[in-house]
Design an enzyme around this catalytic site. Structure first.
Site, short mmCIF file in Angstrom:
data_model
loop_
_atom_site.label_atom_id
_atom_site.label_comp_id
_atom_site.label_asym_id
_atom_site.label_seq_id
_atom_site.Cartn_x
_atom_site.Cartn_y
_atom_site.Cartn_z
N GLY A 116 0.84 -1.21 0.00
CA GLY A 116 0.00 0.00 0.00
C GLY A 116 0.86 1.24 0.00
O GLY A 116 0.51 2.28 0.57
N ARG A 146 1.56 3.62 -1.84
CA ARG A 146 1.14 4.93 -2.36
C ARG A 146 0.03 5.54 -1.52
O ARG A 146 -0.58 6.54 -1.89
CB ARG A 146 0.70 4.80 -3.81
CG ARG A 146 1.81 4.38 -4.76
CD ARG A 146 2.98 5.35 -4.74
NE ARG A 146 2.64 6.62 -5.40
CZ ARG A 146 3.31 7.75 -5.23
NH1 ARG A 146 4.33 7.80 -4.39
NH2 ARG A 146 2.94 8.84 -5.88
N ALA A 184 -0.16 7.52 4.73
CA ALA A 184 0.95 7.35 5.68
C ALA A 184 2.12 6.62 5.04
O ALA A 184 3.29 6.90 5.35
CB ALA A 184 0.46 6.59 6.92
N LYS A 235 -9.67 -5.03 10.58
CA LYS A 235 -8.33 -4.64 11.03
C LYS A 235 -7.95 -5.41 12.30
O LYS A 235 -6.80 -5.84 12.47
CB LYS A 235 -8.28 -3.13 11.30
CG LYS A 235 -7.85 -2.29 10.11
CD LYS A 235 -6.41 -2.56 9.75
CE LYS A 235 -5.93 -1.76 8.57
NZ LYS A 235 -4.55 -2.08 8.21
#
Length: 560
Positions: A12, A14, A17, A161
């Site tokens: 991830g 791009r 954070a 998550k």
């Protein structure tokens, strides 16, 4: 070891954070960085092209790989040869899609774990969320890692998550793999495409003056560079000597700026810093929640057909009205983490990164006003909103004449029609015999074609009547089927309103209707935001009074 010999992977890469972590890894010259994301190729901004990332890509110290974490062969290809994996990939948290979040946050995470074990990766650092322990109902003040996962997750993002994090921590020690999980709270900073832009969008819509709840809920925000720094601290801890690494591994850590602040105060600082109004009108969360639930229900139906993600959804209302602050002592003790950018400095950098969102740089609102849209944006709107003053005055004179001749005089239809024809005839006769100029003023003659009904207009009128008739017939057909309750209630309410209006006399209708029609819409257009604000203030006050009365009634019942 030189940076050329050691590789890390940022999944991830791009994302918001993750971009900051990639920049920090390159600047610290710790690793060669493999950036993995969904896009077929990397697209850099001008700043990135001229910065550390652009130079690293050109020199080979960084490369980009397009990969879908849900495809294990692709994951194996991405991770091969890496010493450490920073697993930051996740779908947009505002999209409440159970299927999407589960496929990426759980199945994708398991693919990453399996690949790391199979390829003998040394360290795996997972980017989780502080929301994994938050149910949206009970506030959290200075919460630590002893808090269990919530039984009632805020949304599908938080639920998946938590499941992904549990799998990461369980994998610690498998085939020499050391893992840990970071739980940043409310990330902000340059490059944020969600929090700050949504605040500005609300401000431009005139909604920034409102706050959900009492405004006293405490929050922990985390500047994005501190999040990136926490990942590097975690990697250093896991790569340290055995005693330090074992103490740090297999654990979850809250990551914040360690400067709790009232949520609405932080929001106010951003809005004021960009030139918008500070929130000041309080709306109870319970008053907004039913509306948010309806909006979310509508989105679930129409989301697959392209409906944009709405801002007003239950999970967001809970986030805006509850306290959420966390203790970072564990991260400080075991990872050596401490924020490198204070909250005040982070706010300053964030505001400086959004010059295009400042109030003075925003284009004025284009398109018709709410009042104009309500009136159809045609001749009626132009007349009632005084866009064409000549047309408005003529209309007023005609309506006043109709009132005195038809209604106030209580004449019969025949008498009123005769009077009207008499006045028109006299006017046309005198007007036709007037010279072209009277006292220097030119008299415009009324052409005979003015009274003719053209074939085109006749056709349009007939089509309009036929269309209205067919629409009414279609409504009747739908009602006859008996399965469209929404349409049934619309028809019933419309007929009730019509019957109520029908009970009002024409005289009363003119006396009240004329001033309201020609003044109210005009005033609303000129003071749209102020009137909307007053309405919501009244709504807020009403909700508060209702809440106070309910509390008193419940309290008196308990005493009894």
């Amino acid at each position: 070891m030189s940076g050329e010999e050691r590789w890390c992977v940022v999944t991830g890469g791009r994302g918001f954070a993750a971009r900051h972590l990639v920049e920090m890894l390159i600047q610290y010259d710790m690793f060669s960085v493999r950036i993995a994301d969904l896009e077929p190729q990397i697209t850099l901004s001008t700043e990135e092209q001229n910065g550390a990332l652009g130079h690293a890509l050109k020199s080979g110290r960084a490369n980009y790989v397009s990969a879908d974490l849900r495809d294990k062969p692709q994951v194996l290809k991405v991770i091969e040869g890496a010493e450490v994996v920073f697993h930051m990939a996740a779908p947009n948290s505002s999209v409440n899609s159970q299927q999407l979040h589960y496929s990426v946050n759980v199945q994708g995470t398991k693919n990453v774990i399996d690949a790391c074990v199979e390829l003998k990766v040394k360290r795996l650092i997972y980017t989780s969320s502080a929301s994994v322990v938050f149910d949206g109902i009970h506030g959290i003040i200075n919460g630590d890692e002893s808090l269990p996962y919530t039984d009632k997750p805020l949304d599908s993002y938080s639920a998946t998550k938590a499941e992904g994090e549990a799998a990461i921590l369980k994998a610690n020690g498998t085939n020499g793999l050391l893992t840990c999980s970071l739980r940043p709270s409310s990330i902000f900073g340059p490059g944020d495409r969600l929090f700050v832009p949504s605040l500005v969008a609300a401000a431009r819509a005139g909604k920034s003056k409102f706050m959900i709840g009492d405004g006293n809920n405490i929050y922990d925000f985390t500047y994005v560079e501190n999040v990136a720094h926490a990942h590097i601290c975690a990697d250093r801890a896991l790569a340290s000597e055995q005693e330090v690494a074992e103490k740090a591994a297999g654990q979850a850590y809250f990551i914040t700026n360690m400067e709790p602040i009232k949520f609405w105060e932080f929001t106010s600082l951003i809005l004021e810093g960009l030139g918008y109004e500070r929130p000041r009108i309080k709306i109870p969360a319970f008053a907004v929640m039913p509306i948010a639930q309806v909006i979310e229900w509508i989105y679930k139906i129409f989301g697959p057909y392209g409906m944009k993600v709405p801002q007003l959804i239950p999970s967001r209302i809970r986030l805006l009205s509850c306290s959420r602050s966390f203790n970072c002592s564990k991260a400080k003790d075991r990872l050596g983490y401490a924020p490198i950018v204070p909250l005040e400095e982070g706010l300053k950098r964030t505001l400086e990164s959004y010059p295009h969102l400042r109030a003075e740089n925003q284009p004025k609102r284009e398109g018709p006003s709410k009042a104009s849209i309500c009136l159809g944006s045609g001749k009626v709107a132009d007349t009632l909103l005084w866009k064409d003053k000549k047309q408005t005055l003529i209309t007023l004179l005609v309506l006043v004449a109709i009132y005195y001749n038809f209604i106030a005089s209580q004449s019969t239809i025949v008498t009123a029609a005769s009077k009207l024809l008499l006045v028109v005839s006299v006017f046309l006769f005198i007007h036709g015999n007037l010279p072209e100029k009277v006292f220097g003023y030119t008299i415009e003659k009324i052409p005979m074609s003015y009274f003719n009904l053209s074939e085109e207009r006749s056709h349009q009128t007939a089509l309009s009547v036929a269309s209205s008739w067919n629409a009414a017939v279609n409504v009747l057909k739908s009602l006859c089927k008996g399965n469209d309750w929404s349409l049934f209630f619309q028809v019933v309410i419309s007929l009730l309103i019509l019957s109520f209006l029908g009970a009002i006399s024409f005289q009363t209708l003119f006396i009240i209707g004329l001033p309201v029609a020609f003044a109210a819409f005009y005033l609303y257009e000129k003071n749209e935001q102020a009137i909307d604000s007053m309405f919501l203030e009244a709504l807020s006050l009403g909700c508060k009074m209702k809440s106070d009365i309910t509390k008193k009634v419940v309290g008196s019942k308990k005493k009894d």
